[in-house]
Scaffold this motif. Structure first.
Motif, PDB file in Angstrom:
ATOM      1  N   THR A 258       0.842  -1.197   0.000  1.00 14.22           N
ATOM      2  CA  THR A 258       0.000   0.000   0.000  1.00 14.22           C
ATOM      3  C   THR A 258       0.875   1.244   0.000  1.00 14.22           C
ATOM      4  O   THR A 258       1.898   1.271   0.672  1.00 14.22           O
ATOM      5  N   GLN A 259       0.463   2.223  -0.781  1.00 14.72           N
ATOM      6  CA  GLN A 259       1.209   3.486  -0.912  1.00 14.72           C
ATOM      7  C   GLN A 259       2.672   3.218  -1.280  1.00 14.72           C
ATOM      8  O   GLN A 259       3.597   3.585  -0.575  1.00 14.72           O
ATOM      9  N   ASN A 260       2.819   2.566  -2.422  1.00 13.15           N
ATOM     10  CA  ASN A 260       4.154   2.256  -2.943  1.00 13.15           C
ATOM     11  C   ASN A 260       4.995   1.474  -1.941  1.00 13.15           C
ATOM     12  O   ASN A 260       6.132   1.837  -1.656  1.00 13.15           O
ATOM     13  N   PHE A 261       4.421   0.397  -1.445  1.00 13.63           N
ATOM     14  CA  PHE A 261       5.134  -0.563  -0.596  1.00 13.63           C
ATOM     15  C   PHE A 261       5.586   0.038   0.747  1.00 13.63           C
ATOM     16  O   PHE A 261       6.631  -0.311   1.264  1.00 13.63           O
ATOM     17  N   ARG A 262       4.738   0.957   1.300  1.00 14.43           N
ATOM     18  CA  ARG A 262       5.031   1.473   2.637  1.00 14.43           C
ATOM     19  C   ARG A 262       4.363   0.650   3.720  1.00 14.43           C
ATOM     20  O   ARG A 262       4.874   0.525   4.817  1.00 14.43           O
ATOM     21  N   LEU A 263       3.168   0.137   3.395  1.00 15.07           N
ATOM     22  CA  LEU A 263       2.355  -0.595   4.371  1.00 15.07           C
ATOM     23  C   LEU A 263       1.930  -1.917   3.748  1.00 15.07           C
ATOM     24  O   LEU A 263       1.884  -2.045   2.526  1.00 15.07           O
ATOM     25  N   GLY A 264       1.578  -2.859   4.601  1.00 15.22           N
ATOM     26  CA  GLY A 264       1.131  -4.171   4.124  1.00 15.22           C
ATOM     27  C   GLY A 264      -0.373  -4.364   4.214  1.00 15.22           C
ATOM     28  O   GLY A 264      -0.894  -5.428   3.902  1.00 15.22           O
ATOM     29  N   ARG A 265      -1.050  -3.333   4.690  1.00 12.24           N
ATOM     30  CA  ARG A 265      -2.529  -3.373   4.712  1.00 12.24           C
ATOM     31  C   ARG A 265      -3.076  -2.048   4.214  1.00 12.24           C
ATOM     32  O   ARG A 265      -2.517  -0.992   4.497  1.00 12.24           O
ATOM     33  N   TYR A 266      -4.209  -2.175   3.485  1.00  8.76           N
ATOM     34  CA  TYR A 266      -4.856  -0.978   2.934  1.00  8.76           C
ATOM     35  C   TYR A 266      -6.176  -0.783   3.655  1.00  8.76           C
ATOM     36  O   TYR A 266      -7.033  -1.677   3.671  1.00  8.76           O
ATOM     37  N   GLU A 267      -6.346   0.409   4.221  1.00  6.83           N
ATOM     38  CA  GLU A 267      -7.532   0.607   5.076  1.00  6.83           C
ATOM     39  C   GLU A 267      -8.846   0.493   4.298  1.00  6.83           C
ATOM     40  O   GLU A 267      -9.883   0.191   4.869  1.00  6.83           O
ATOM     41  N   HIS A 268      -8.797   0.725   2.991  1.00 12.02           N
ATOM     42  CA  HIS A 268     -10.028   0.630   2.194  1.00 12.02           C
ATOM     43  C   HIS A 268     -10.066  -0.628   1.333  1.00 12.02           C
ATOM     44  O   HIS A 268     -10.728  -0.661   0.292  1.00 12.02           O
ATOM     45  N   ALA A 269      -9.354  -1.664   1.773  1.00 13.01           N
ATOM     46  CA  ALA A 269      -9.274  -2.897   0.969  1.00 13.01           C
ATOM     47  C   ALA A 269     -10.667  -3.433   0.626  1.00 13.01           C
ATOM     48  O   ALA A 269     -10.893  -3.907  -0.498  1.00 13.01           O
ATOM     49  N   ASN A 270     -11.574  -3.346   1.575  1.00 14.97           N
ATOM     50  CA  ASN A 270     -12.903  -3.937   1.308  1.00 14.97           C
ATOM     51  C   ASN A 270     -13.614  -3.267   0.125  1.00 14.97           C
ATOM     52  O   ASN A 270     -14.441  -3.880  -0.534  1.00 14.97           O
ATOM     53  N   VAL A 355       2.083  -0.079 -11.171  1.00 13.51           N
ATOM     54  CA  VAL A 355       3.207   0.185 -10.260  1.00 13.51           C
ATOM     55  C   VAL A 355       3.864   1.514 -10.630  1.00 13.51           C
ATOM     56  O   VAL A 355       4.244   2.301  -9.762  1.00 13.51           O
ATOM     57  N   THR A 356       3.965   1.760 -11.924  1.00  7.17           N
ATOM     58  CA  THR A 356       4.538   3.027 -12.403  1.00  7.17           C
ATOM     59  C   THR A 356       3.747   4.223 -11.883  1.00  7.17           C
ATOM     60  O   THR A 356       4.333   5.253 -11.515  1.00  7.17           O
ATOM     61  N   MET A 357       2.432   4.094 -11.843  1.00 10.12           N
ATOM     62  CA  MET A 357       1.608   5.211 -11.344  1.00 10.12           C
ATOM     63  C   MET A 357       1.958   5.524  -9.890  1.00 10.12           C
ATOM     64  O   MET A 357       2.062   6.687  -9.501  1.00 10.12           O
ATOM     65  N   GLY A 358       2.175   4.479  -9.095  1.00  4.71           N
ATOM     66  CA  GLY A 358       2.575   4.703  -7.701  1.00  4.71           C
ATOM     67  C   GLY A 358       3.931   5.376  -7.609  1.00  4.71           C
ATOM     68  O   GLY A 358       4.165   6.234  -6.746  1.00  4.71           O
ATOM     69  N   VAL A 359       4.839   4.998  -8.509  1.00  4.54           N
ATOM     70  CA  VAL A 359       6.162   5.628  -8.521  1.00  4.54           C
ATOM     71  C   VAL A 359       6.040   7.095  -8.952  1.00  4.54           C
ATOM     72  O   VAL A 359       6.708   7.979  -8.402  1.00  4.54           O
ATOM     73  N   ALA A 360       5.151   7.355  -9.913  1.00  9.34           N
ATOM     74  CA  ALA A 360       4.923   8.742 -10.336  1.00  9.34           C
ATOM     75  C   ALA A 360       4.335   9.562  -9.186  1.00  9.34           C
ATOM     76  O   ALA A 360       4.662  10.737  -9.017  1.00  9.34           O
ATOM     77  N   MET A 361       3.468   8.936  -8.412  1.00  9.26           N
ATOM     78  CA  MET A 361       2.921   9.621  -7.232  1.00  9.26           C
ATOM     79  C   MET A 361       4.036   9.879  -6.215  1.00  9.26           C
ATOM     80  O   MET A 361       4.120  10.953  -5.621  1.00  9.26           O
ATOM     81  N   GLU A 362       4.878   8.902  -6.018  1.00  9.90           N
ATOM     82  CA  GLU A 362       6.043   9.070  -5.132  1.00  9.90           C
ATOM     83  C   GLU A 362       6.899  10.244  -5.603  1.00  9.90           C
ATOM     84  O   GLU A 362       7.427  10.999  -4.792  1.00  9.90           O
ATOM     85  N   GLY A 363       7.009  10.416  -6.903  1.00 11.57           N
ATOM     86  CA  GLY A 363       7.820  11.491  -7.469  1.00 11.57           C
ATOM     87  C   GLY A 363       7.084  12.815  -7.570  1.00 11.57           C
ATOM     88  O   GLY A 363       7.634  13.790  -8.081  1.00 11.57           O
ATOM     89  N   GLY A 364       5.833  12.842  -7.099  1.00 10.67           N
ATOM     90  CA  GLY A 364       5.113  14.106  -7.030  1.00 10.67           C
ATOM     91  C   GLY A 364       4.400  14.522  -8.311  1.00 10.67           C
ATOM     92  O   GLY A 364       3.914  15.654  -8.415  1.00 10.67           O
ATOM     93  N   VAL A 365       4.294  13.639  -9.285  1.00  6.00           N
ATOM     94  CA  VAL A 365       3.601  14.000 -10.524  1.00  6.00           C
ATOM     95  C   VAL A 365       2.127  14.266 -10.246  1.00  6.00           C
ATOM     96  O   VAL A 365       1.548  15.243 -10.732  1.00  6.00           O
ATOM     97  N   ILE A 366       1.513  13.381  -9.460  1.00  5.29           N
ATOM     98  CA  ILE A 366       0.169  13.600  -8.907  1.00  5.29           C
ATOM     99  C   ILE A 366       0.198  13.041  -7.486  1.00  5.29           C
ATOM    100  O   ILE A 366       1.084  12.259  -7.152  1.00  5.29           O
ATOM    101  N   PRO A 367      -0.769  13.442  -6.649  1.00  6.52           N
ATOM    102  CA  PRO A 367      -0.746  12.913  -5.279  1.00  6.52           C
ATOM    103  C   PRO A 367      -1.250  11.466  -5.223  1.00  6.52           C
ATOM    104  O   PRO A 367      -2.021  11.039  -6.077  1.00  6.52           O
ATOM    105  N   PHE A 368      -0.818  10.739  -4.203  1.00  2.00           N
ATOM    106  CA  PHE A 368      -1.418   9.429  -3.945  1.00  2.00           C
ATOM    107  C   PHE A 368      -2.930   9.606  -3.778  1.00  2.00           C
ATOM    108  O   PHE A 368      -3.384  10.579  -3.177  1.00  2.00           O
ATOM    109  N   GLY A 369      -3.682   8.675  -4.348  1.00  3.18           N
ATOM    110  CA  GLY A 369      -5.135   8.714  -4.177  1.00  3.18           C
ATOM    111  C   GLY A 369      -5.875   9.489  -5.253  1.00  3.18           C
ATOM    112  O   GLY A 369      -7.103   9.518  -5.256  1.00  3.18           O
TER     113      GLY A 369
END
Lengths: 573, 573
Positions: A258-270, A355-369
């Motif tokens: 979750t959030q580019n491999f920061r967490l192992g659980r996603y609060e909105h998984a359901n 996965v690339t989208m998460g990396v782009a978010m990490e790089g600030g192209v757009i925010p996570f979420g």
């Protein structure tokens, strides 16, 4: 059976007998053998010296259950190593029925013209193609269906393949005109570099596949089908919820990155789970279960409609939903389905791209979420803008473009939907597979989490090297047989189902192979692939996970703690 | 002497004694030893585990002629291997006089703040920097000169380094406020990743460099100076025309890569030659000859003014002029000078960037020959647009982004201004240097073309492996002494000049080294660097040129025909 060799430099076709050394091979074993023998490991993957090899599996074209997988091989533009990517759809069965052991596409035309390849009972021909160049895969398949009828087999690339982006895939038409993908490793870019927009396969009047012992074959096929129907994963979980049954399971296991491999659980998984998706599909009159090729008894695919009940996407897999979902912190299944649709249409690997989208978010192209922002980024890829070209070349490339250090890749290929710190067996497969990070190359999740084929603690080291090794070997054999990977769930728990596969191969080819021979086939495939990679410049240092996996990951707060020396024992066979 | 260690994670500085194993090292020998010992070869080059090591040479800070070179080392973001990049300017001499054997910058701050480092006789301190962030190097140097006076030593990164582009360099202020560059391999991105905008060095009141035997040292220094003045290359060619004297020479030799390495001669070579440039400089009241550091007796630099007689650029080198010129089919020296100026100002390697421009032209971004278009592309890098980020990450990256297969790089680093098919000795250096394609790592052009140090046929194989090997070893030693590479021209023809260098080192340190010891130092540096690269995942397959060099290149129509086995003998020492 014959080998068709298409030389794109001058658009000529030759038909060759199958050399003795390749007669017992099919699928991945054959594509890797041909690439290993004929492609110079240090060549440029998009140059004239690479070859695109397409081969049905050993059992493809027969009545064997779930045997419709097609293997596509080449030197990968994404990893720089050997690649076999396989897909469902109808192409494998049609090629096999036409007596085509492999289709080898080599050379490269000068100039900008694109071509199509048509295969039927009279042979294979190359034609200039103008109309469909620049079109998405949905339109290509629709137009070719109009022209050739609904039974035509199609392999096609979208805009991403035409523009030679390293994450481009090859799409394969399924029986109902939906798209399946030989997704990973950028083989669509190789097809684009060969200037082949699509391949049509018409098996009308084809001789079909010869079976040496029909009765023995049918009996064995029934045993495998029975095994698949009776196993809880292939008989219940996958048919009901598709692969997306895994969101809740992997989230519970603490391995849903979750959030580019920061967490192992996603609060909105359901909100993005298979159960939720099932209810949405049913409520919108979609199809919760659907087979990607004739003879599939698992039927893990589905048709996902939009809010208005119109078709949106199919073959909507867990890894894609995880990638555009938890990995990017997006909890809206409709947004994720649109992303999947765009990936299929422009012909780009949805795992790499998510996965690339998460990396782009990490790089600030757009925010996570930012779901709408993410869909806009996918449109950049379609338009081949400079940002689009960055993203379309995958996660490692995007990370480098943006100066991001947290990039979950191995050998340049993005890591799928299982955190290696919480599911260590799959981490070993990511690290050591000649394919780069690939869950399908040795799906240790089965035993680590689903408790199929025994139990191995996903959080510890013990037993995981053996687990990943054995699964990588078995998978290489399954990929060579043309069998769907999910057959593995069944054979891991049911020795007779495995025996049934060996019996079918023997019945078809008039052989007396033992189970050990099949294991040896798997080992031999892996050795061929490793040798190619070594000659391409790969070393043990490429069998490592990125350094950030040494940091703890909640909820288990485990780290990736295998040493290099331990990892290097995996390929001791 | 001391080692200063700056931990950027918490912005603290420690001062350490020099360990015994590093006492006899300087420059490249020291940076490579420190990187080899302290940096994990598989770490992310932009992450907290990489280190930036800055070290003056063994002779820096003394009166030895041309001894003002500074070595900067790290794991390279461009190649993924070890890197030593060296530059003139005043920093090396000032650090040496302050008794600083090496400055090691490690760790990484969290957050977006930038910092500066100030070094003087009282020690070293880290301060937050706000004003100069986002500014180009010219402004940084001007503002720091205002603040600290014209004698201040400065190391700085421009926008390219701040934004962590893999071609970013580190600029070093020269005695007159012009910029020199530790250009190759993206060390500016490492400095940017450490969040260090600039380093100021004030040597007022410094103790200076201790010399064990002053008389012996002075006598040897005079012998080297005499040798340099008397050699035709260092005494006449370079002082008169600068390095750009080579345009006509290399063009005549058929090794001036033109239109992205398609041809070996450029029809408009005379318009960008050293002779033409000399006349332009004189006619505009520029300076045709200028030293990049005190004690230089070659003075190959120059001040190039624009049409109105205003300063445009300095340190305007042959390789840059070739790259933006013949390689891109641009024959306007003023355009090329503007490109050089922009590269210096934004802090990006002008060789890597010029080669990248040709690759971008190959990929259709702009046409070959489009000078104004090229200047606009450089502005994209400055603005860090997505196109700019592609270009700023270098030629290999740009090639991949655009799907171009004709990309002249080795180990991810762009090939400089000598076609390896026509100057085979330099091709071997490109192929095998641990630095990636780098002419300065073993300048076989000297003997292949300039007939310095004997003669080895540039078009044949014979003798070239020995030539490149011996020059790589000698260069590693020169880079460790802090001597300018051009000293090599002299010592190749003048044994006493080489002896003078050994004598100076012995006189300074009270040692009795032999010539063989110096050769052994060079070998040891190369072994350390190769070992790092091997541990980072490099193999012999990375010691190869791109496959397109197997095609013939006019006018000689020779190919790159060294086999892998032949190349692999080069490092047999």
């Amino acid at each position: 059976m014959k080998i068709y060799r298409v030389n794109m430099t001058n658009q000529t076709v030759t038909v060759e007998d199958v050399p003795a050394e390749w007669k017992g091979l099919g699928g991945r074993a054959l594509t890797s053998a041909i690439v290993g023998k004929e492609v110079e490991p240090t060549c440029h993957p998009l140059g004239k010296n690479n070859k695109l090899v397409i081969a049905p599996g050993l059992l493809s074209g027969t009545a064997a259950p779930n045997s419709g997988r097609l293997s596509v091989g080449a030197k990968s533009p994404l990893t720089g190593g050997i690649k076999e990517s396989n897909a469902g759809g109808t192409a494998a069965q049609k090629l096999a029925r036409l007596g085509i052991k492999a289709l080898i596409i080599e050379g490269q035309p000068e100039g900008d013209k694109f071509y199509s390849i048509h295969v039927d009972k009279n042979g294979c021909r190359v034609q200039e193609e103008n109309e469909l160049v620049g079109k998405g895969n949905y339109e290509v398949v629709a137009r070719l269906t109009e022209k050739f009828g609904s039974k035509i087999g199609v392999l096609t690339i979208g805009q991403a393949g035409e523009t030679r982006m390293a994450a481009a895939n090859i799409s394969v038409k399924d029986p109902d005109g939906n798209l399946r993908s030989a997704g990973r490793g950028g083989l669509g870019a190789v097809m684009g570099a060969k200037k082949v927009k699509y391949i049509t396969i018409d098996d009308a009047g084809a001789p079909g596949v010869a079976i040496a012992d029909q009765e023995k074959f049918k009996e064995a096929a029934r045993r495998l089908a029975k095994g698949l129907r009776e196993h809880p994963v292939t008989g219940q979980g996958l048919p009901t919820y598709g692969t997306n049954v895994l969101v809740n399971i992997i989230n519970e296991a603490g391995g849903l990155p979750t959030q580019n491999f920061r967490l192992g659980r996603y609060e909105h998984a359901n909100k993005i789970s298979g159960e939720t998706m099932h209810d949405i599909i049913v409520s919108r009159n979609g199809k919760p279960t659907h087979g990607c090729h004739a003879g599939c008894v698992i039927r893990c695919s589905q048709i996902y409609n939009d809010k208005d009940g119109n078709y949106l996407t199919a073959g909507f897999e867990y890894e894609t939903i995880w990638g555009f979902g938890a990995h990017c912190c997006i909890d809206d299944l409709d947004i994720i389905a649109q992303a999947d649709r765009i990936c299929d249409d422009i012909g780009i690997d949805s795992i790499e791209t998510a996965v690339t989208m998460g990396v782009a978010m990490e790089g600030g192209v757009i925010p996570f979420g930012d779901g709408p922002g993410m869909l806009n980024l996918l449109k950049e890829i379609e338009k081949s803008t400079y940002l689009g070209r960055i993203l379309g070349n995958g996660a490692a490339f995007t990370g480098k473009a943006l100066g991001v250090t947290r990039v979950p890749v191995v050998k340049g290929q993005a890591m799928p939907a299982y955190d290696p710190r919480a599911v260590k067996g799959i981490g070993l497969t990511y690290a050591t597979s000649p394919m780069g990070a690939d869950h399908t190359a040795g799906y240790s999740v089965a035993t680590n989490v689903l408790k199929v084929g025994g139990e191995v603690n996903p959080l510890g080291k013990e037993g995981n090297i053996e687990l990943s090794r054995n699964l990588q070997i078995a998978t290489a054999a399954l990929d060579s047989a043309g069998l769907c990977l999910f057959v593995a769930f069944c054979i891991l728990d049911n020795a007779d189902a495995f025996q049934a596969i060996v019996d079918m191969i023997n019945a078809q080819y008039g052989l007396n192979l033992t189970n050990d021979d099949i294991t040896e086939l798997g080992k031999s495939v892996l050795r061929t692939e490793r040798a190619f990679n070594e000659a391409a410049g790969f070393t043990r240092e490429h069998d490592r996970l990125p350094e950030f996996f040494r940091e703890e990951c909640p909820p288990h707060n485990t780290t990736w703690d295998f040493t290099g020396e331990e990892i290097d024992t995996l390929y001791n066979f």
